[in-house]
Structure formats: structure tokens, C-alpha cells
Scaffold this motif. Structure first.
Motif, short mmCIF file in Angstrom:
data_model
loop_
_atom_site.label_atom_id
_atom_site.label_comp_id
_atom_site.label_asym_id
_atom_site.label_seq_id
_atom_site.Cartn_x
_atom_site.Cartn_y
_atom_site.Cartn_z
N HIS A 47 -23.40 -17.28 9.47
CA HIS A 47 -22.69 -16.98 8.22
C HIS A 47 -21.20 -16.96 8.55
N HIS A 49 -17.09 -16.87 7.84
CA HIS A 49 -15.78 -16.66 7.23
C HIS A 49 -14.78 -17.21 8.23
N SER A 82 -19.31 -18.51 3.52
CA SER A 82 -19.11 -17.43 2.56
C SER A 82 -18.43 -17.99 1.31
N ARG A 222 -30.40 -10.30 9.53
CA ARG A 222 -29.00 -10.70 9.68
C ARG A 222 -28.35 -9.67 10.60
N GLU A 226 -19.66 -8.85 11.42
CA GLU A 226 -19.23 -8.58 10.03
C GLU A 226 -19.90 -7.32 9.50
ZN ZN Z 1 -19.64 -12.46 4.38
#
Ligand code: ZN
Ligand code: KMH
Length: 270
Positions: A47, A49, A82, A222, A226
Motif C-alpha cells: 500500500h 503513499h 492510496s 495489513r 503507516e
Molecule cells: Zn494509506
């Protein structure tokens, strides 16, 4: 349980700073290296960013492109962008990187007040715009659910066929302003979405109990910086890979195999 466990790793997020967490990856080299190490440790989905030259959260397409290329040059994995950015990121910026057609992207199903990080706004029209951009680019969405109201929104959108047919679901338990990481909430959401692949994250100190429940219930996990910067109370995680490795060990102990990237691709249909 025979169903392979998909491990998703959110490597950097938008909220953390180096002052808050000294090992935070910030540059394209650091973010991509951290992602590659997480994949080598057992993650199949990253995931993503990204941060700009000043370390601030950014949805700039050129930085997403650079980081994606750096990851792809070193390993095979599923990359999920994201579309949340940081609280307050304008909608056009949130959807801009979708033009790069990543495998997957997030689609948050409602608004949440993240306290000192601001209000992460996702009114119906925002969700619809992002869902349309996801569909137009042939990307697989992960519906992000951070509280029970978002379950209602998700089912409203599904009923109106506003979401691409192929999607999976991500539950975040224990966010400030979101649903608590209680076992009954995990059971409830697991049941609501039992026909879909669901991935659970326990934020911060909720990480281990939520992950253990998800592994046992046939969900997926997950795990990454983050969502949680601690390996144990009072001790920072050294890296995303360190956190991922522990989930691999727990899953092995529970006799649940961990999905490789090909298995995750076929389960998620990406
Ligand atoms: Zn995120
Ligand atoms: N940074 C949060 C405000 C997502 O990636 O889609 C939003 C977020 C969700 O992280």
C-alpha cells in the motif's frame, strides 16, 4: 486453514514524520527499498503513499511513477496506491496517480475525524468520483472501512452498482475516531463481508490481537509502519520487514500458509 494469507504492507503513510518515528522511509529510494524488503519478508501487496522532496505527503504522479518503477525493478508484487493522501488533500490530487494504472487503489467509504491529523473527508460525491476514476483506469479497489457507518455506505454503493465488480475490503480497527478493535467488531465485519476477501489492520497497540483474529478467521492481514510503529510496547519497529516477518511466523505457527505474489494475484483477481 489452507487458504493462503495475503499480507499487505503500508510502508509509509501520510501522517508520520521523522520526529515521530526515526526510521521513517521518505525518499523514493528509501520507500522503495522498504517495500522490497517487506515483499522479501512475505508481503504480497504494497500500500503506497509517497513523499515530496521535503518529506511531506504528496499525490504527485511523477513521484508515484518513480517509486513504482524502483519497486518493480527489484521485485514482483501487487502495488496498491492510496487515493486518500493526507486529510485535506484535494480530490483531483487524490485521483491523479490512478492514471499510472496501478494494480489496486484504496477507496475509503466515509468521513473520519482523525483528531490532530485532521478530518479525512469522504462524502458520497467524493467516493463516487474516486470510484469512477478507479473503474476508468481498470484498477481493483480495496474498500476501506474504519467505522460501522462506513459499512452502510459500502453496501449502499454496492447496491447501486457504483463500485467495480471486483473489489476487496480493508478494515482498520482502532483508529482515533473509528471503530474499536474489539473481537466482536472483527467478527461482525468478517460476517458482513464473508463473500469477499477482507484484510484487517489493528492500529498501533491493536496490531497483534487484530492480526491473530484475522489469521484465525480466514481473513488477511495489513501490517506496516503507516499503521503501527512499535514492535512491542516502548520499542520501535526497525522496519516494515521486521513487522511483516513476525506475521509470517505467527501464521506459520497457526498452520496457515502465507500467499506468494502469484497466489495473491489470483485470489485478488488483479
Ligand atoms: Zn494509506
Ligand atoms: N492518510 C489518511 C488520511 C488511504 O490510504 O486510502 C488516509 C489514508 C487512506 O491513508
Amino acid at each position: 486453514m489452507d487458504k493462503p494469507l495475503i499480507i499487505e504492507c503500508p510502508v509509509v503513510g501520510a501522517e508520520l514524520t521523522r520526529e515521530m518515528y526515526p526510521y521513517l522511509p521518505l525518499t523514493p529510494d528509501e520507500i522503495s527499498s522498504s517495500a522490497v524488503e517487506a515483499v522479501e519478508a512475505g508481503a504480497s501487496v504494497i500500500h503506497l503513499h509517497v513523499r515530496d522532496e521535503n518529506g511531506n505527503p504528496s499525490q504527485r504522479l511523477d513521484i508515484f511513477e518513480e517509486v513504482t518503477e524502483k519497486i518493480r525493478n527489484r521485485c514482483d508484487c501487487i502495488i496498491q496506491y492510496s487515493t486518500g493522501g493526507a486529510a485535506g488533500t484535494p480530490i483531483e490530487e487524490r485521483i491523479a496517480p490512478l492514471k499510472l494504472k496501478p494494480d489496486m487503489a484504496t477507496l475509503t467509504m466515509g468521513t473520519i475525524d482523525l483528531g490532530e491529523y485532521g478530518v479525512f473527508e469522504n462524502e458520497d460525491s467524493t467516493i463516487e468520483t474516486i470510484a469512477n476514476a478507479i473503474e476508468a483506469n481498470g484498477v481493483v479497489p480495496e474498500l476501506e472501512i474504519f467505522d460501522c457507518g462506513m459499512v452502510d455506505t459500502a453496501f449502499r454503493f454496492l447496491k447501486r452498482k457504483k463500485i467495480p465488480e471486483n473489489f476487496n475490503v480493508g478494515f482498520g480497527f482502532g483508529l482515533k475516531g473509528g471503530m474499536p478493535a474489539d473481537a466482536q467488531n472483527i467478527f461482525l465485519l468478517a460476517q458482513k463481508f464473508n463473500n469477499h476477501i477482507w484484510v484487517a489492520s489493528g492500529i498501533s497497540k491493536n496490531h497483534l490481537p487484530v492480526s491473530a483474529h484475522a489469521i484465525a478467521l480466514g481473513g488477511h492481514v495489513r501490517v506496516g509502519i503507516e499503521d503501527n510503529i512499535y514492535f512491542r510496547k516502548g520499542e520501535y519497529a526497525k522496519s516494515n520487514a521486521q513487522l511483516v516477518s513476525r506475521i509470517v511466523r505467527i501464521s506459520n505457527e497457526l498452520e496457515r500458509p502465507v500467499a506468494n505474489v502469484d497466489e495473491a494475484r489470483s485470489m485478488l483477481k488483479v
